[in-house]
Design an enzyme around this catalytic site. Structure first.
Site, PDB file in Angstrom:
ATOM      1  N   HIS A 164       0.832  -1.203   0.000  1.00 47.55           N
ATOM      2  CA  HIS A 164       0.000   0.000   0.000  1.00 47.55           C
ATOM      3  C   HIS A 164       0.871   1.259   0.000  1.00 47.55           C
ATOM      4  O   HIS A 164       0.379   2.377   0.098  1.00 47.55           O
ATOM      5  CB  HIS A 164      -0.903  -0.041   1.243  1.00 47.55           C
ATOM      6  CG  HIS A 164      -2.004   0.960   1.245  1.00 47.55           C
ATOM      7  ND1 HIS A 164      -2.071   1.990   2.150  1.00 47.55           N
ATOM      8  CD2 HIS A 164      -3.088   1.097   0.450  1.00 47.55           C
ATOM      9  CE1 HIS A 164      -3.150   2.715   1.923  1.00 47.55           C
ATOM     10  NE2 HIS A 164      -3.788   2.206   0.895  1.00 47.55           N
ATOM     11  N   LYS A 166       3.337   4.322  -1.164  1.00 42.27           N
ATOM     12  CA  LYS A 166       3.423   5.268  -2.282  1.00 42.27           C
ATOM     13  C   LYS A 166       4.783   5.938  -2.217  1.00 42.27           C
ATOM     14  O   LYS A 166       5.002   6.844  -1.404  1.00 42.27           O
ATOM     15  CB  LYS A 166       2.321   6.335  -2.213  1.00 42.27           C
ATOM     16  CG  LYS A 166       0.915   5.815  -2.520  1.00 42.27           C
ATOM     17  CD  LYS A 166       0.212   5.293  -1.309  1.00 42.27           C
ATOM     18  CE  LYS A 166      -1.233   4.913  -1.649  1.00 42.27           C
ATOM     19  NZ  LYS A 166      -1.900   4.268  -0.495  1.00 42.27           N
ATOM     20  N   ASP A 171      16.757   9.892  -8.761  1.00 44.35           N
ATOM     21  CA  ASP A 171      18.227   9.987  -8.657  1.00 44.35           C
ATOM     22  C   ASP A 171      18.734   9.786  -7.235  1.00 44.35           C
ATOM     23  O   ASP A 171      19.837  10.229  -6.892  1.00 44.35           O
ATOM     24  CB  ASP A 171      18.723  11.335  -9.198  1.00 44.35           C
ATOM     25  CG  ASP A 171      18.498  11.472 -10.701  1.00 44.35           C
ATOM     26  OD1 ASP A 171      18.491  10.437 -11.393  1.00 44.35           O
ATOM     27  OD2 ASP A 171      18.336  12.612 -11.172  1.00 44.35           O
ATOM     28  N   HIS A 341      -9.190  11.509   1.799  1.00 45.89           N
ATOM     29  CA  HIS A 341      -8.182  10.457   1.686  1.00 45.89           C
ATOM     30  C   HIS A 341      -6.866  10.838   2.359  1.00 45.89           C
ATOM     31  O   HIS A 341      -5.869  10.119   2.270  1.00 45.89           O
ATOM     32  CB  HIS A 341      -7.946  10.121   0.205  1.00 45.89           C
ATOM     33  CG  HIS A 341      -7.371   8.757  -0.015  1.00 45.89           C
ATOM     34  ND1 HIS A 341      -6.024   8.539  -0.215  1.00 45.89           N
ATOM     35  CD2 HIS A 341      -7.962   7.536  -0.061  1.00 45.89           C
ATOM     36  CE1 HIS A 341      -5.809   7.245  -0.390  1.00 45.89           C
ATOM     37  NE2 HIS A 341      -6.962   6.609  -0.284  1.00 45.89           N
ATOM     38  N   LYS A 343      -3.983  11.214   5.067  1.00 44.28           N
ATOM     39  CA  LYS A 343      -3.521  10.322   6.140  1.00 44.28           C
ATOM     40  C   LYS A 343      -2.440  11.058   6.925  1.00 44.28           C
ATOM     41  O   LYS A 343      -1.257  11.022   6.554  1.00 44.28           O
ATOM     42  CB  LYS A 343      -2.969   9.029   5.539  1.00 44.28           C
ATOM     43  CG  LYS A 343      -3.892   8.356   4.514  1.00 44.28           C
ATOM     44  CD  LYS A 343      -3.104   7.359   3.672  1.00 44.28           C
ATOM     45  CE  LYS A 343      -3.862   6.936   2.445  1.00 44.28           C
ATOM     46  NZ  LYS A 343      -4.966   6.039   2.694  1.00 44.28           N
ATOM     47  N   ASP A 348       0.804  16.955  19.567  1.00 45.96           N
ATOM     48  CA  ASP A 348       1.384  18.055  20.361  1.00 45.96           C
ATOM     49  C   ASP A 348       2.008  19.143  19.496  1.00 45.96           C
ATOM     50  O   ASP A 348       2.953  19.821  19.925  1.00 45.96           O
ATOM     51  CB  ASP A 348       2.430  17.513  21.345  1.00 45.96           C
ATOM     52  CG  ASP A 348       1.831  16.602  22.398  1.00 45.96           C
ATOM     53  OD1 ASP A 348       0.602  16.676  22.610  1.00 45.96           O
ATOM     54  OD2 ASP A 348       2.579  15.803  22.987  1.00 45.96           O
TER      55      ASP A 348
END
Length: 423
Positions: A164, A166, A171, A341, A343, A348
């Site tokens: 899952h 991404k 380089d 979507h 995440k 704090d």
């Protein structure tokens, strides 16, 4: 029924049961007790725990740019791809056909034809809606394309384990991570239900080597090949003032490590927890950690999707578990305009954990995930400002409203919650 058919049916049912046992497992469960609070997020011990107990050492000298929605995200990623001179490594869960899929395939292929070594790792399930012609175009240009955990009888136990993550690294010096997949739904500016709300991040500095290392771990699993050398792991100079680590988890390498990271971070919270998540299905330990934080005076706010969701079952399972959270004073909001979507976990106004991980068992125990953890008030403040902007387009769910749901809705949500280990 003829005895032969009875035998065949019996064999078929046996194979089905074996398949279910092998694939619908939830991985090893090693955390069975709550994580006690031993220190706060500002305590040096918390930083040592992140770097020693949980993952790679926190490295100094990094820079992170927040990219909001496809209007900012895709141009930045494509520009970076087109700037590549030596290597491109790219791992993603969702890659679907569409105009943005064509743009990425074209950009990657053009670089490969110019001699750049390009390696693309696609999750088999997440890229199921990707036309074969896109993969053929990439391979024809010299790109090495692999599908992660493609179904095969020898890999049945791994069928339920998806990547899952991404990750895009150019380089060995510039990285991208976050929640965005390659699909039309991420285009635009979250302006309507057909265009989703999400964040992605451009990263520079020594921590990019962590991103590259996380990619390499799955590339080795998928191909058996080791990519190394200066083209992939160059010497990286400081690019900013952010201390960071790239934290990853996988069922084959400690499925509960991401779960533990979230539990320890929540336990260390002293004043605030702001959580953005599209899939929020807290287990018993996570629920206890959040409610204990709230009861010791931590302000806990959570934004999750409304009826605009790509997984109604997850939303129903989520809502069935909100009672103890709301009773403890935790504020839960549903984002109204489109699928939410994003995440992000900010604790704090100091620690930001950003990446691919959802707040559910699938991310904590079944999937390969990766989060960038950054300890810096400046980045946390930027993310908190975006959180406040999202709150303006969200509706708060009160305990009274949650308790007053129709009986039919409660029963459906309770039934969905029984699937929590797979959500």
């Amino acid at each position: 029924m003829h005895p032969m058919w009875i035998a065949l049916v019996s064999i078929g049912l046996t194979l089905l049961v074996v398949w279910l046992v092998l694939t619908l497992n939830v991985g090893e469960t090693r955390i069975d007790q709550r994580v006690t609070r031993e220190y706060g997020s500002a305590d040096p011990q918390f930083r040592r725990a992140l770097g020693s107990l949980l993952g790679p050492p926190i490295v100094e000298g990094n820079w992170v740019e927040i990219l909001k929605n496809g209007e900012q995200i895709f141009p930045a990623m494509l520009e970076a791809i087109r700037s590549a001179r030596q290597t491109i490594t790219f791992e993603t869960f969702i890659y679907w056909s569409g105009s943005i899929g064509d743009e990425f395939a074209d950009a990657l292929a053009e670089r490969a034809r110019q001699g750049v070594r390009v390696h693309v790792l696609l999750d088999w399930f997440g890229s199921a809606r990707m036309e074969d012609r896109l993969i053929e175009k990439m391979r024809a240009a010299g790109i090495e394309v692999k599908r992660y955990h493609k179904p095969h009888w020898s890999r049945l136990p791994k069928l339920n384990n998806r990547t899952h993550r991404k990750l895009l690294v150019i380089d060995g010096t510039t990285g991208f991570t976050g929640g965005v997949g390659i699909a039309e739904q991420w285009r635009g500016q979250a302006q309507d239900p057909d265009h989703w709300r999400d964040n992605h991040y451009r990263v520079e500095g020594p921590v990019v080597a962590h991103l590259q290392g996380v990619f390499m771990s799955n590339w080795i699993k998928a191909t058996g090949a080791v990519l190394h050398g200066e083209a992939y792991f160059p010497e990286l100079q400081p690019r900013g003032d952010l201390p960071a680590q790239m934290f990853s988890s996988s069922p084959s390498g400690g499925a509960d490590s991401m779960h533990l990271m979230y539990l320890m971070t929540i336990a260390a919270a002293s004043s605030s927890i702001d959580l953005s998540t599209p899939y929020f299905v807290p287990d018993e330990l996570a629920t206890k950690a959040l409610t204990e934080a709230a009861r010791r005076g931590v302000k806990v706010r959570i934004i999750t999707p409304s009826s605009h969701t790509d997984s109604p079952v997850v939303r129903r399972a989520s809502r069935s578990r909100w009672g103890p959270l709301l009773a403890a004073g935790i504020e839960i909001f549903e984002y109204q305009p489109t699928l939410y979507h994003s995440k992000v976990l900010v604790v704090d106004r100091l620690l930001a954990s950003i990446g691919s991980t959802n707040f559910d068992n699938r991310s904590f125990a079944l999937n390969d995930e990766a989060n960038l953890n950054v300890l810096h008030q400046g980045l946390a403040a930027e993310l908190n400002e975006i959180f406040e902007q999202d709150l303006e387009q969200a509706e708060r769910v009160t305990l009274e409203a949650w308790q007053g749901r129709p009986l039919k809705e409660k029963l459906i949500e309770r039934a969905a919650s029984l699937l929590g280990a797979q959500l």
